[in-house]
Structures are given as structure tokens and as C-alpha cells.
Design a protein around this motif. Structure first.
Motif, PDB file in Angstrom:
ATOM      1  N   GLU A   7      12.852   2.277  10.021  1.00 13.75           N
ATOM      2  CA  GLU A   7      11.543   1.293   8.948  1.00 13.75           C
ATOM      3  C   GLU A   7      11.991   0.766   7.981  1.00 13.75           C
ATOM      4  OE1 GLU A   7       8.555   4.800   7.373  1.00 13.75           O
ATOM      5  OE2 GLU A   7      10.621   5.456   7.750  1.00 13.75           O
ATOM      6  N   ALA A  10      11.321  -2.793   9.901  1.00  8.54           N
ATOM      7  CA  ALA A  10       9.881  -3.371  10.244  1.00  8.54           C
ATOM      8  C   ALA A  10       9.264  -3.088   8.788  1.00  8.54           C
ATOM      9  CB  ALA A  10       9.902  -2.233  11.130  1.00  8.54           C
ATOM     10  N   GLN A  11       9.627  -2.295   7.714  1.00  8.22           N
ATOM     11  CA  GLN A  11       8.776  -3.265   6.485  1.00  8.22           C
ATOM     12  C   GLN A  11       8.535  -4.713   6.106  1.00  8.22           C
ATOM     13  OE1 GLN A  11       9.660   0.923   4.215  1.00  8.22           O
ATOM     14  NE2 GLN A  11       8.655   1.874   4.319  1.00  8.22           N
ATOM     15  N   HIS A  13       9.710  -6.812   8.087  1.00 11.23           N
ATOM     16  CA  HIS A  13       9.762  -8.085   9.308  1.00 11.23           C
ATOM     17  C   HIS A  13      10.823  -8.556   8.939  1.00 11.23           C
ATOM     18  CE1 HIS A  13       5.984  -6.556   9.388  1.00 11.23           C
ATOM     19  NE2 HIS A  13       5.659  -6.849   8.605  1.00 11.23           N
ATOM     20  N   VAL A  30       8.501  -6.046  13.972  1.00 17.34           N
ATOM     21  CA  VAL A  30       6.786  -5.188  13.368  1.00 17.34           C
ATOM     22  C   VAL A  30       6.379  -4.311  12.953  1.00 17.34           C
ATOM     23  CG1 VAL A  30       5.777  -7.991  13.867  1.00 17.34           C
ATOM     24  CG2 VAL A  30       5.952  -5.780  15.787  1.00 17.34           C
ATOM     25  N   TYR A  31       6.741  -3.407  14.221  1.00 15.35           N
ATOM     26  CA  TYR A  31       6.844  -1.473  14.005  1.00 15.35           C
ATOM     27  C   TYR A  31       7.816  -0.937  14.313  1.00 15.35           C
ATOM     28  CZ  TYR A  31       3.933   2.224  15.275  1.00 15.35           C
ATOM     29  OH  TYR A  31       3.292   3.763  15.780  1.00 15.35           O
ATOM     30  N   TYR A  32       7.664   0.203  14.184  1.00 14.02           N
ATOM     31  CA  TYR A  32       9.051   1.458  14.080  1.00 14.02           C
ATOM     32  C   TYR A  32       7.860   2.847  13.941  1.00 14.02           C
ATOM     33  CZ  TYR A  32      12.641   4.386  13.500  1.00 14.02           C
ATOM     34  OH  TYR A  32      13.526   5.406  13.722  1.00 14.02           O
ATOM     35  N   ASP A  33       7.587   3.332  15.509  1.00 12.07           N
ATOM     36  CA  ASP A  33       7.102   4.543  15.661  1.00 12.07           C
ATOM     37  C   ASP A  33       8.423   5.679  15.198  1.00 12.07           C
ATOM     38  OD1 ASP A  33       5.675   6.673  15.906  1.00 12.07           O
ATOM     39  OD2 ASP A  33       5.876   5.818  18.111  1.00 12.07           O
ATOM     40  N   ASP A  48       7.736  -9.119  17.461  1.00 15.21           N
ATOM     41  CA  ASP A  48       6.893 -10.212  17.653  1.00 15.21           C
ATOM     42  C   ASP A  48       6.356 -10.367  18.740  1.00 15.21           C
ATOM     43  OD1 ASP A  48       8.536 -11.392  17.410  1.00 15.21           O
ATOM     44  OD2 ASP A  48       8.001 -12.783  16.534  1.00 15.21           O
ATOM     45  N   HIS A  56       3.316  -5.890  20.917  1.00 10.89           N
ATOM     46  CA  HIS A  56       3.772  -6.387  21.117  1.00 10.89           C
ATOM     47  C   HIS A  56       4.893  -5.677  22.011  1.00 10.89           C
ATOM     48  CE1 HIS A  56       2.305  -7.448  16.913  1.00 10.89           C
ATOM     49  NE2 HIS A  56       1.805  -6.536  17.133  1.00 10.89           N
ATOM     50  N   GLY A  58       7.614  -3.226  23.311  1.00 10.67           N
ATOM     51  CA  GLY A  58       8.640  -1.720  22.326  1.00 10.67           C
ATOM     52  C   GLY A  58       9.821  -1.869  22.991  1.00 10.67           C
TER      53      GLY A  58
END
Length: 71
Positions: A7, A10-11, A13, A30-33, A48, A56, A58
Motif C-alpha cells: 500500500e 502504491a501511494q 508510486h 499505481v494501485y494496490y487492492d 503503470d 493497468h 495487475g
């Protein structure tokens, strides 16, 4: 075992390199779930898209090995 804070990566980048099913992958996160926020599956890390699109690629974090932060 050293826990990775996906996390935070991702925050910020962060550009990373990792192994995924024997392939070397490199990109900017760019993203974390987080699976604790969502009940429908394992954690996903998105990188990215070099084409500049909105899609994007994953990767399930459980399939990632040898993660290295490059910047």
C-alpha cells in the motif's frame, strides 16, 4: 519473514522489479487492492501502462517473488 508494505509503495508510486511466474517484470506501482478491504479475492498490485492508457496490468501479490524497489 519481511512483510512488504504494498500500500505504501502504491501511494508513493514506486518503481519496482519483481519475478512473476519466472518472468522479470518492471514498472511503477499505481494501485494496490488490499484483500482485507475487499472480500472477493487475493491482493492485487497494478503497474503503470506505458502506452498511457487507463488500463493497468495487475498481478496477484501471492505470485510475486524477488521484489526490489528501484527508486
Amino acid at each position: 519473514m519481511n512483510m512488504i508494505d504494498y500500500e505504501k509503495l502504491a501511494q508513493n508510486h514506486k518503481k519496482v522489479s519483481f519475478t512473476w511466474y519466472g518472468r522479470e517484470i518492471q514498472g511503477t506501482i499505481v494501485y494496490y487492492d488490499d484483500p482485507e478491504d475487499e472480500e472477493d479475492g487475493p491482493a492485487i498490485l497494478a503497474l503503470d501502462d506505458e502506452t498511457g492508457g487507463n488500463m493497468h496490468k495487475g498481478y496477484y501479490t501471492k505470485d510475486i517473488t524477488n521484489l526490489e524497489v528501484l527508486d
